[in-house]
Design a protein around this motif. Structure first.
Motif, PDB file in Angstrom:
ATOM      1  N   GLY A  32       0.835  -1.189   0.000  1.00 57.65           N
ATOM      2  CA  GLY A  32       0.000   0.000   0.000  1.00 57.65           C
ATOM      3  C   GLY A  32       0.872   1.242   0.000  1.00 57.65           C
ATOM      4  N   GLU A  33       0.223   2.369   0.118  1.00 54.26           N
ATOM      5  CA  GLU A  33       0.923   3.651   0.065  1.00 54.26           C
ATOM      6  C   GLU A  33       0.349   4.564   1.141  1.00 54.26           C
ATOM      7  OE1 GLU A  33       3.805   6.096  -1.660  1.00 54.26           O
ATOM      8  OE2 GLU A  33       3.257   4.135  -2.425  1.00 54.26           O
ATOM      9  N   SER A  34       1.215   5.174   1.913  1.00 47.74           N
ATOM     10  CA  SER A  34       0.769   6.170   2.881  1.00 47.74           C
ATOM     11  C   SER A  34       0.727   7.518   2.176  1.00 47.74           C
ATOM     12  CB  SER A  34       1.725   6.242   4.073  1.00 47.74           C
ATOM     13  OG  SER A  34       1.634   5.067   4.835  1.00 47.74           O
ATOM     14  N   LEU A  35      -0.431   8.164   2.219  1.00 46.92           N
ATOM     15  CA  LEU A  35      -0.628   9.435   1.527  1.00 46.92           C
ATOM     16  C   LEU A  35      -0.915  10.553   2.514  1.00 46.92           C
ATOM     17  CD1 LEU A  35      -2.804   8.091  -1.427  1.00 46.92           C
ATOM     18  CD2 LEU A  35      -0.344   8.583  -1.425  1.00 46.92           C
ATOM     19  N   GLY A  36      -0.162  10.579   3.604  1.00 47.21           N
ATOM     20  CA  GLY A  36      -0.279  11.646   4.582  1.00 47.21           C
ATOM     21  C   GLY A  36      -0.932  11.241   5.884  1.00 47.21           C
ATOM     22  N   GLU A  37      -1.443  10.028   5.974  1.00 47.50           N
ATOM     23  CA  GLU A  37      -2.041   9.580   7.225  1.00 47.50           C
ATOM     24  C   GLU A  37      -0.961   9.606   8.307  1.00 47.50           C
ATOM     25  OE1 GLU A  37      -3.715   7.662   3.652  1.00 47.50           O
ATOM     26  OE2 GLU A  37      -1.751   7.486   4.536  1.00 47.50           O
ATOM     27  N   ASN A  38      -1.272  10.238   9.408  1.00 47.25           N
ATOM     28  CA  ASN A  38      -0.325  10.373  10.532  1.00 47.25           C
ATOM     29  C   ASN A  38       0.997  11.004  10.100  1.00 47.25           C
ATOM     30  OD1 ASN A  38      -2.131   9.110  12.394  1.00 47.25           O
ATOM     31  ND2 ASN A  38      -1.568   7.147  11.490  1.00 47.25           N
ATOM     32  N   GLY A  39       0.964  11.858   9.077  1.00 45.56           N
ATOM     33  CA  GLY A  39       2.171  12.554   8.620  1.00 45.56           C
ATOM     34  C   GLY A  39       3.138  11.682   7.829  1.00 45.56           C
ATOM     35  N   ILE A  40       2.716  10.508   7.368  1.00 44.79           N
ATOM     36  CA  ILE A  40       3.600   9.591   6.639  1.00 44.79           C
ATOM     37  C   ILE A  40       3.267   9.657   5.151  1.00 44.79           C
ATOM     38  CG2 ILE A  40       4.316   7.192   6.357  1.00 44.79           C
ATOM     39  CD1 ILE A  40       3.445   6.748   9.293  1.00 44.79           C
ATOM     40  N   TYR A  41       4.312   9.889   4.346  1.00 40.90           N
ATOM     41  CA  TYR A  41       4.170   9.942   2.891  1.00 40.90           C
ATOM     42  C   TYR A  41       5.194   9.008   2.263  1.00 40.90           C
ATOM     43  CZ  TYR A  41       1.475  14.235   3.534  1.00 40.90           C
ATOM     44  OH  TYR A  41       0.529  15.155   3.914  1.00 40.90           O
ATOM     45  N   LEU A  42       4.920   7.722   2.257  1.00 35.44           N
ATOM     46  CA  LEU A  42       5.854   6.779   1.645  1.00 35.44           C
ATOM     47  C   LEU A  42       5.257   5.387   1.666  1.00 35.44           C
ATOM     48  CD1 LEU A  42       7.551   5.003   4.112  1.00 35.44           C
ATOM     49  CD2 LEU A  42       8.133   7.361   4.592  1.00 35.44           C
ATOM     50  N   TYR A  47       7.332  -4.239   8.131  1.00 33.65           N
ATOM     51  CA  TYR A  47       5.975  -4.716   8.388  1.00 33.65           C
ATOM     52  C   TYR A  47       5.519  -4.460   9.825  1.00 33.65           C
ATOM     53  CZ  TYR A  47       1.876  -7.713   7.988  1.00 33.65           C
ATOM     54  OH  TYR A  47       0.591  -8.186   7.969  1.00 33.65           O
ATOM     55  N   PHE A  48       6.405  -4.677  10.777  1.00 40.28           N
ATOM     56  CA  PHE A  48       5.984  -4.576  12.178  1.00 40.28           C
ATOM     57  C   PHE A  48       5.652  -3.146  12.610  1.00 40.28           C
ATOM     58  CE2 PHE A  48      10.516  -3.919  12.393  1.00 40.28           C
ATOM     59  CZ  PHE A  48      10.713  -3.020  13.430  1.00 40.28           C
ATOM     60  N   GLU A  53      -2.418   1.355   6.075  1.00 47.04           N
ATOM     61  CA  GLU A  53      -2.491   1.816   4.687  1.00 47.04           C
ATOM     62  C   GLU A  53      -1.426   1.166   3.814  1.00 47.04           C
ATOM     63  OE1 GLU A  53      -4.534   4.595   7.272  1.00 47.04           O
ATOM     64  OE2 GLU A  53      -2.440   3.934   7.320  1.00 47.04           O
ATOM     65  N   GLN A  54      -0.344   0.693   4.416  1.00 44.05           N
ATOM     66  CA  GLN A  54       0.720   0.054   3.653  1.00 44.05           C
ATOM     67  C   GLN A  54       0.602  -1.467   3.609  1.00 44.05           C
ATOM     68  OE1 GLN A  54       4.708   1.370   4.587  1.00 44.05           O
ATOM     69  NE2 GLN A  54       4.010   3.457   4.906  1.00 44.05           N
ATOM     70  N   ILE A  55      -0.145  -2.044   4.526  1.00 41.17           N
ATOM     71  CA  ILE A  55      -0.211  -3.514   4.555  1.00 41.17           C
ATOM     72  C   ILE A  55      -1.564  -4.076   4.123  1.00 41.17           C
ATOM     73  CG2 ILE A  55       1.630  -3.811   6.227  1.00 41.17           C
ATOM     74  CD1 ILE A  55      -0.447  -4.114   8.399  1.00 41.17           C
ATOM     75  N   HIS A  56      -2.613  -3.280   4.117  1.00 41.39           N
ATOM     76  CA  HIS A  56      -3.914  -3.726   3.619  1.00 41.39           C
ATOM     77  C   HIS A  56      -3.975  -3.362   2.142  1.00 41.39           C
ATOM     78  CE1 HIS A  56      -5.839  -3.528   7.887  1.00 41.39           C
ATOM     79  NE2 HIS A  56      -4.871  -4.401   7.794  1.00 41.39           N
ATOM     80  N   VAL A  57      -3.897  -4.371   1.298  1.00 43.94           N
ATOM     81  CA  VAL A  57      -3.801  -4.128  -0.143  1.00 43.94           C
ATOM     82  C   VAL A  57      -4.950  -4.819  -0.875  1.00 43.94           C
ATOM     83  CG1 VAL A  57      -1.298  -3.842  -0.092  1.00 43.94           C
ATOM     84  CG2 VAL A  57      -2.255  -6.106  -0.483  1.00 43.94           C
ATOM     85  N   PRO A  58      -5.263  -4.355  -2.078  1.00 44.25           N
ATOM     86  CA  PRO A  58      -6.336  -4.985  -2.836  1.00 44.25           C
ATOM     87  C   PRO A  58      -5.966  -6.381  -3.303  1.00 44.25           C
ATOM     88  CG  PRO A  58      -5.462  -3.066  -4.014  1.00 44.25           C
ATOM     89  CD  PRO A  58      -4.697  -3.206  -2.747  1.00 44.25           C
ATOM     90  N   PHE A  59      -6.966  -7.236  -3.319  1.00 43.17           N
ATOM     91  CA  PHE A  59      -6.822  -8.600  -3.826  1.00 43.17           C
ATOM     92  C   PHE A  59      -8.066  -8.871  -4.663  1.00 43.17           C
ATOM     93  CE2 PHE A  59      -7.379 -13.104  -3.992  1.00 43.17           C
ATOM     94  CZ  PHE A  59      -6.117 -13.661  -3.927  1.00 43.17           C
TER      95      PHE A  59
END
Length: 116
Positions: A32-42, A47-48, A53-59
């Motif tokens: 996934g991609e962080s798009l500003g949630e909690n100030g994270i853009y990357l 994993y831990f 937003e980065q680990i829940h991905v479409p299937f």
């Protein structure tokens, strides 16, 4: 994401036009991609500590085999993982291996969500 949806839909349409063969499609994002949630853009945090937003991905799964679609449909709302892809593909292609785990195979009736 809209273009990805267009491509996946186009591929499914193409597969539906080949009824004489069993066809299937699996689409899974690698991250996934962080798009500003909690100030994270990357993306690509370990994993831990990665946010959801980065680990829940479409299937997405499609098959013209109604039995496979029925099995997949029963799991459509479960939180599954990329970890399931290995045994799912081995099972789909009928590969016999000691590392295959039916409990991790999303298309097997012995699939056990969260047990791996």
């Amino acid at each position: 994401m809209l273009y990805t949806d267009f491509i996946v839909k186009s591929l499914i349409d193409m597969l539906e036009e080949i009824p004489e063969y069993e066809t299937s499609l699996i689409y899974l994002s690698d991250h996934g991609e962080s798009l500003g949630e909690n100030g994270i853009y990357l993306h690509g945090m370990p994993y831990f500590i990665a946010p959801k937003e980065q680990i829940h991905v479409p299937f997405i799964f499609f098959s013209n085999n109604p039995n496979l679609m029925q099995i997949a449909q029963t799991y459509k709302n479960l939180p599954i993982s990329q970890d399931n892809i290995f045994s799912t593909l081995l099972g789909y292609f009928g590969v016999e291996s000691e590392v295959y785990q039916a409990r991790d195979d999303l298309l097997h009736t012995d699939f056990q969500q969260g047990e791996s």
